[in-house]
Design a protein around this motif. Structure first.
Motif, mmCIF file in Angstrom:
data_model
loop_
_atom_site.group_PDB
_atom_site.id
_atom_site.type_symbol
_atom_site.label_atom_id
_atom_site.label_comp_id
_atom_site.label_asym_id
_atom_site.label_seq_id
_atom_site.Cartn_x
_atom_site.Cartn_y
_atom_site.Cartn_z
ATOM 1 N N GLY A 219 10.296 2.377 -13.227
ATOM 2 C CA GLY A 219 9.289 1.366 -12.924
ATOM 3 C C GLY A 219 8.388 1.743 -11.766
ATOM 4 N N ILE A 220 8.199 3.039 -11.585
ATOM 5 C CA ILE A 220 7.385 3.495 -10.447
ATOM 6 C C ILE A 220 5.920 3.586 -10.886
ATOM 7 N N LYS A 221 5.207 2.518 -10.680
ATOM 8 C CA LYS A 221 3.775 2.439 -10.958
ATOM 9 C C LYS A 221 3.126 1.573 -9.886
ATOM 10 N N ALA A 222 1.890 1.907 -9.577
ATOM 11 C CA ALA A 222 1.138 1.059 -8.647
ATOM 12 C C ALA A 222 0.800 -0.264 -9.334
ATOM 13 N N ASN B 45 0.818 -1.211 0.000
ATOM 14 C CA ASN B 45 0.000 0.000 0.000
ATOM 15 C C ASN B 45 0.852 1.261 0.000
ATOM 16 N N THR B 46 1.950 1.233 0.755
ATOM 17 C CA THR B 46 2.850 2.390 0.787
ATOM 18 C C THR B 46 3.480 2.607 -0.582
ATOM 19 N N TRP B 47 3.930 1.522 -1.186
ATOM 20 C CA TRP B 47 4.478 1.633 -2.541
ATOM 21 C C TRP B 47 3.443 2.193 -3.498
ATOM 22 N N ASN B 48 2.260 1.640 -3.507
ATOM 23 C CA ASN B 48 1.230 2.084 -4.440
ATOM 24 C C ASN B 48 0.876 3.553 -4.239
ATOM 25 N N LYS B 49 0.786 3.981 -2.985
ATOM 26 C CA LYS B 49 0.448 5.382 -2.701
ATOM 27 C C LYS B 49 1.526 6.309 -3.251
ATOM 28 N N ASN B 50 2.787 5.989 -2.979
ATOM 29 C CA ASN B 50 3.880 6.837 -3.468
ATOM 30 C C ASN B 50 4.016 6.761 -4.983
ATOM 31 N N ALA B 51 3.828 5.551 -5.543
ATOM 32 C CA ALA B 51 3.950 5.389 -6.990
ATOM 33 C C ALA B 51 2.890 6.191 -7.732
ATOM 34 N N THR B 52 1.714 6.288 -7.149
ATOM 35 C CA THR B 52 0.647 7.097 -7.756
ATOM 36 C C THR B 52 1.084 8.546 -7.884
ATOM 37 N N ASN B 53 1.931 8.985 -6.957
ATOM 38 C CA ASN B 53 2.467 10.353 -7.003
ATOM 39 C C ASN B 53 3.769 10.438 -7.795
ATOM 40 N N GLY B 54 4.207 9.289 -8.319
ATOM 41 C CA GLY B 54 5.383 9.265 -9.189
ATOM 42 C C GLY B 54 6.718 9.342 -8.496
ATOM 43 N N ASN B 55 6.767 8.943 -7.229
ATOM 44 C CA ASN B 55 8.061 8.990 -6.549
ATOM 45 C C ASN B 55 8.222 7.826 -5.585
#
Length: 601
Positions: A519-522, A500-510
């Motif tokens: 490869g930063i994507k949810a 969830n932490t990865w997905n939240k940050n990936a949604t913001n592109g970082n």
């Protein structure tokens, strides 16, 4: 004359043997092979086997160690073809091909010689122990891998007499299994094909020093990076055609010094393509008069002591007849036998991460990489340095090997279900982190990804291959993260929170946790877990040398007449391997440097 043929499956495909027989005389006239895949280790071995077969007018020639699968297949096909003539009757060994790839099957009975891993001499040999030298040369090179061949070629082109001694039946060593790529900064090709127009050897040096984490010697790194562009040009002179340049993936704390520096030659870049490089070096050296002896081990160094200073003046060899021979080196000996790659005992003593790989049979270096050069050096007082790291990567995913192939949307988690590293960092950096996590928790680590992750162009899986890996148990599948956590035995709350932490940050592109940039994507379910598994291409660490590649003793003083190059030497690579093209670049450079130092150039 009549021709007979037969086929057998070799390493790279089906090989056809053709045997021309003089039936009136009842003897073989000529043997050749068809359908041989060019620019492969098998092709080099087949050429060696055919040369011996045609010299002796016989197909009862042992397979070539180092290329035993392909040459074993050719041998079996040639025997079958010869027996079709009815005037010859040669006993066939039906196990020769399958046995070529099985542990313990390399036997003379099967036509496949054992590697020349003969015991090293336990007693020091001095000049007073030698009655007669079999021969003498200006330079003796121990090992015909990339470093040894570079040393031999350099010495030969500078008019020195050279003998190379190789334990296998073909040249190239573990360099053959590499992609043959080399890192260099500031070359014409780098400027023409990348955006890094202003890159310099000095910047390259800074990156390696940063990656060395305080464990490398700057004079060694400086000499390597300054001369790597010249080595690219030197190899081009031999016929190597450099075609493109790419970069390694991230070293998180060294991003300021990054550039695309990995040089690729024509038909190179993939595993096994290193044979192209080693064959160019070998042929260049031989054309200039260097000599090479195969299936022979150096089992000891010959020394003398003058003015209380030990000097290396030759080597003791052992061949297939197990007779000891003494060779004199008028100017110097170069040790180029790689590190402790396949030596389980030394790995346990010196390199914990590498030890785990060798113990689990994950090391793919040639079986003759036993650390002989290191042990022989130590036996006469040489110091060692740089141990602890290893060249680990994931052979199934290829993750972190190429900046053109970003890691798919995914995270790595430890046995507690917690993320612990930048997954797009260069492969050996991330595998050091993997090793440490697995040792600390005594549990495996996993790459966690979703069904949508494999839609990326750089995915190592497609739908079909993922289904096959799930069926085989290589990948674990679950509809929810909670179910996946149960299947891989990690705390569900931690795994859910990590994703969830990865997905939240990936949604913001970082990625504020580990600074990943690619490869930063949810990703979403169904979810998958792949257990991180190392493939190993050798250990780091070796004899301590100065910038002339002169081996140093435990008092930091040069041992006259003794030099080490490539992965036989330590101190130029740190606690992990910093990226593709480093090893080959370093071994070519140090092989050349050792030869030049011996000759006073």
């Amino acid at each position: 004359m009549k021709q007979f043929s037969a086929e057998e499956k070799g390493f790279h495909g089906t090989i056809k043997a053709v045997v021309e027989i003089d039936e009136a005389k009842g003897q073989i006239n000529k043997v050749w092979a068809e359908n041989v895949t060019p620019n492969t280790i098998g092709a080099a071995g087949i050429a060696t086997w055919l040369e011996k077969a045609n010299q002796t007018k016989s197909v009862e020639i042992d397979a070539v160690s180092g290329a035993s699968i392909s040459t074993g297949a050719l041998r079996k096909a040639a025997v079958t073809a010869a027996n079709q003539s009815k005037v010859l009757s040669i006993k066939e060994n039906v196990d020769i091909v399958s046995g070529a790839s099985q542990s313990g099957s390399n036997t003379v009975k099967a036509g496949i010689p054992e590697p020349a891993n003969y015991p090293l001499l336990k007693d020091e040999i001095t000049e007073y122990d030698v009655d007669t030298y079999e021969n003498e040369f200006d330079v003796i090179v121990v090992g015909a891998g990339g470093a040894g061949l570079a040393a031999a070629a350099t010495a030969a082109e500078n008019h020195a007499s050279v003998m190379v001694i190789e334990k296998q039946g073909i040249a190239g060593g573990t360099t053959n299994y590499s992609g043959g790529v080399i890192q260099a900064a500031g070359t014409k090709l780098q400027k023409e094909t990348t955006q890094f127009q202003n890159d310099t050897p000095e910047n390259h040096e800074r990156e390696y020093m940063k990656a060395g984490e305080g464990r490398v010697y700057q004079d060694l790194v400086h000499d390597f990076t300054q001369n790597s562009p010249k080595n690219i040009a030197w190899l081009a002179k031999m016929g190597i055609k450099w075609t493109n340049v790419y970069g390694h993936t991230e070293i998180p704390y060294a991003k300021d010094y990054f550039a695309d520096r990995i040089h690729v030659y024509e038909n190179g870049g993939a595993s096994g393509n290193g044979i192209i490089l080693t064959q160019h070096l070998l042929n260049y050296a031989l054309d200039l008069g260097a000599k090479i002896t195969y299936n022979t081990a150096v089992v000891g160094l010959i020394t003398n002591n003058t003015d209380n200073q030990r000097k290396v003046i030759g080597v003791v060899t052992e061949g297939t007849n197990h007779q000891l021979k003494y060779l004199k080196a008028r100017r110097g000996v170069v040790l180029a036998t790689a590190s402790i790659d396949q030596n389980l005992d030394l790995a346990k003593d010196l390199s914990p991460q590498h030890y785990e790989d060798v113990k689990a049979h994950h090391c793919w270096s040639v079986p003759t990489d036993q650390g002989d050069g290191i042990v022989m050096g130590m036996s006469i007082g040489a110091a060692i340095t740089g141990f602890g790291g290893t060249i680990d990567f994931d052979a199934r995913t290829g993750n972190g090997t190429d900046d053109r192939v970003p890691t798919i949307p995914s995270i790595f988690v430890n046995g507690n279900g917690l993320r612990f590293v930048n997954e797009d960092s260069t492969y050996a950096y991330e595998f050091r982190a993997i090793f440490n996590q697995e040792k600390q928790l005594d549990k495996p680590t996993y790459q966690i990804f979703g069904a949508d992750s494999i839609n990326e162009k750089t995915s190592p899986w497609n739908k079909e291959s993922l289904e096959n890996d799930v069926k085989s148990g290589l990948v674990v599948e679950a509809d929810s993260l909670e179910e996946l956590a149960s299947k891989i035995d990690v705390p569900a709350v931690n795994l859910v929170n990590s994703v969830n932490t990865w997905n939240k940050n990936a949604t913001n592109g970082n990625d504020p946790e580990y600074g990943r940039t690619n490869g930063i994507k949810a990703f979403s379910g169904p979810y998958y877990a792949y257990r991180n598994t190392p493939g190993n291409l050798g250990a780091l660490g070796g004899l301590k040398i100065n910038k002339n590649c002169n081996v140093l003793d435990v008092y930091n003083q040069p041992i006259t007449g003794l030099y080490a190059a490539g992965l036989n030497a330590g101190g130029w690579l740190g606690s992990y391997y910093p990226g593709s093209g480093t090893a080959i670049g370093g071994i070519i450079h140090q092989g050349r440097r050792a030869a030049k130092s011996i000759l006073g150039l």
